[in-house]
Scaffold this motif. Structure first.
Motif, short mmCIF file in Angstrom:
data_model
loop_
_atom_site.label_atom_id
_atom_site.label_comp_id
_atom_site.label_asym_id
_atom_site.label_seq_id
_atom_site.Cartn_x
_atom_site.Cartn_y
_atom_site.Cartn_z
N GLN A 144 0.84 -1.20 0.00
CA GLN A 144 0.00 0.00 0.00
C GLN A 144 0.88 1.26 0.00
OE1 GLN A 144 -2.80 0.19 3.22
NE2 GLN A 144 -3.89 1.92 2.35
N LEU A 145 1.94 1.24 0.80
CA LEU A 145 2.87 2.36 0.83
C LEU A 145 3.57 2.52 -0.52
CD1 LEU A 145 4.20 4.60 2.50
CD2 LEU A 145 5.89 2.91 3.25
N LEU A 146 3.93 1.41 -1.13
CA LEU A 146 4.56 1.45 -2.45
C LEU A 146 3.62 2.06 -3.49
CD1 LEU A 146 6.98 0.76 -4.22
CD2 LEU A 146 6.02 -1.52 -4.52
N ALA A 147 2.36 1.70 -3.45
CA ALA A 147 1.37 2.26 -4.38
C ALA A 147 1.21 3.76 -4.16
CB ALA A 147 0.03 1.55 -4.21
N THR A 148 1.25 4.19 -2.90
CA THR A 148 1.16 5.62 -2.60
C THR A 148 2.36 6.36 -3.18
OG1 THR A 148 -0.06 5.18 -0.57
CG2 THR A 148 1.04 7.32 -0.73
N TRP A 149 3.56 5.83 -2.99
CA TRP A 149 4.76 6.47 -3.54
C TRP A 149 4.73 6.49 -5.06
CZ3 TRP A 149 7.35 10.04 -1.53
CH2 TRP A 149 7.58 10.08 -0.17
N LYS A 150 4.22 5.43 -5.65
CA LYS A 150 4.12 5.39 -7.11
C LYS A 150 3.25 6.54 -7.62
CE LYS A 150 2.87 2.31 -10.89
NZ LYS A 150 2.42 0.98 -11.28
N ARG A 151 2.10 6.76 -6.97
CA ARG A 151 1.22 7.86 -7.34
C ARG A 151 1.90 9.21 -7.17
NH1 ARG A 151 -2.50 4.96 -4.58
NH2 ARG A 151 -2.43 6.37 -2.80
N ILE A 152 2.59 9.38 -6.05
CA ILE A 152 3.27 10.65 -5.77
C ILE A 152 4.37 10.92 -6.80
CG2 ILE A 152 4.79 11.84 -4.12
CD1 ILE A 152 3.16 10.41 -1.89
N ILE A 153 5.15 9.91 -7.13
CA ILE A 153 6.23 10.06 -8.12
C ILE A 153 5.64 10.45 -9.47
CG2 ILE A 153 7.97 8.79 -9.45
CD1 ILE A 153 8.45 7.14 -6.80
N GLN A 154 4.57 9.78 -9.88
CA GLN A 154 3.95 10.08 -11.17
C GLN A 154 3.31 11.48 -11.17
OE1 GLN A 154 1.56 6.52 -11.37
NE2 GLN A 154 3.03 5.50 -12.73
N THR A 155 2.72 11.88 -10.05
CA THR A 155 2.12 13.20 -9.94
C THR A 155 3.17 14.30 -10.13
OG1 THR A 155 0.42 12.39 -8.44
CG2 THR A 155 0.85 14.76 -8.38
N HIS A 156 4.40 14.03 -9.69
CA HIS A 156 5.47 15.01 -9.79
C HIS A 156 6.32 14.83 -11.05
CE1 HIS A 156 4.34 15.60 -5.59
NE2 HIS A 156 4.85 16.81 -5.74
N GLY A 157 5.81 14.07 -12.02
CA GLY A 157 6.48 13.97 -13.31
C GLY A 157 7.44 12.82 -13.48
N GLY A 158 7.57 11.98 -12.47
CA GLY A 158 8.46 10.82 -12.58
C GLY A 158 7.74 9.64 -13.21
N ALA A 159 8.52 8.68 -13.66
CA ALA A 159 7.96 7.44 -14.22
C ALA A 159 8.36 6.29 -13.30
CB ALA A 159 8.50 7.20 -15.62
N VAL A 160 7.49 5.31 -13.17
CA VAL A 160 7.74 4.17 -12.30
C VAL A 160 7.61 2.90 -13.13
CG1 VAL A 160 7.00 2.91 -10.25
CG2 VAL A 160 6.84 5.41 -10.30
N ASP A 161 8.65 2.08 -13.12
CA ASP A 161 8.62 0.78 -13.77
C ASP A 161 8.45 -0.29 -12.71
OD1 ASP A 161 8.99 1.83 -16.28
OD2 ASP A 161 11.13 1.39 -16.39
N SER A 162 7.62 -1.27 -12.97
CA SER A 162 7.43 -2.35 -12.00
C SER A 162 8.57 -3.36 -12.04
CB SER A 162 6.10 -3.05 -12.23
OG SER A 162 6.05 -3.56 -13.55
N MET A 163 9.32 -3.35 -13.13
CA MET A 163 10.48 -4.26 -13.28
C MET A 163 11.75 -3.42 -13.42
SD MET A 163 9.14 -7.27 -13.17
CE MET A 163 10.48 -8.29 -13.71
N PHE A 164 12.83 -3.89 -12.83
CA PHE A 164 14.11 -3.20 -12.94
C PHE A 164 14.64 -3.35 -14.36
CE2 PHE A 164 18.72 -2.92 -12.47
CZ PHE A 164 18.82 -1.71 -11.81
N SER A 165 15.06 -2.24 -14.95
CA SER A 165 15.59 -2.28 -16.31
C SER A 165 16.65 -1.20 -16.48
CB SER A 165 14.46 -2.06 -17.33
OG SER A 165 14.00 -0.72 -17.24
N SER A 166 17.27 -1.16 -17.64
CA SER A 166 18.30 -0.15 -17.91
C SER A 166 17.70 1.25 -17.92
CB SER A 166 18.99 -0.45 -19.23
OG SER A 166 18.05 -0.44 -20.28
N ARG A 167 16.39 1.35 -18.11
CA ARG A 167 15.69 2.64 -18.11
C ARG A 167 15.64 3.27 -16.72
NH1 ARG A 167 10.42 4.80 -20.09
NH2 ARG A 167 9.53 4.07 -18.15
#
Length: 129
Positions: free
Chosen positions: A5-28
């Motif tokens: 639940q905390l992870l989902a909250t941070w995901k929303r906050i990051i996206q709200t502030h212009g960041g992108a969130v990948d569910s899998m680790f990648s070179s991106r």
């Protein structure tokens, strides 16, 4: 992060502030949000020179963009929930405000008991100078 639940909250906050969130680790990926250094994913991120950070750093950059520089900005050297200092009673002296609060949190995360005053039962005293 173990708290979904905390992870989902941070995901929303990051996206709200212009960041992108990948569910899998990648070179991106530029940053890895994690609680502990004890994982293969952390090791891989370090090898690839990615910045490994905690929610404490994310909370700080919402106010001011600064690189991770405080101990709580970096993942723990042990699994969250392990208590490597459970046999210790720790007091601190010479620290005020957020520095003192951060130390109290680190004592708690390491499993030690925080004592607000010095007494005979203390096993560790952390001094500013």
């Amino acid at each position: 992060m173990s708290d979904k639940q905390l992870l989902a909250t941070w995901k929303r906050i990051i996206q709200t502030h212009g960041g992108a969130v990948d569910s899998m680790f990648s070179s991106r990926c530029t940053h890895l949000l994690c609680e502990s250094q004890v994982s293969g994913l952390f090791t891989q991120a370090i090898k690839e020179r990615k910045r490994c950070i905690t929610a404490h750093w994310l909370n700080m950059v919402l106010k001011k963009l600064v690189p991770p520089h405080r101990a709580l900005h970096f993942p723990l050297a042990f699994l969250l929930g392990d208590k490597p200092c459970s046999q210790h009673i720790i007091s601190v002296t010479g620290f005020v405000n957020t520095d003192r609060d951060d130390l109290k949190l680190m004592v708690y995360l390491a499993g030690a008991k925080y004592m607000g005053y010095l007494c005979r039962s203390n096993t560790i005293l952390i001094c500013r100078e």
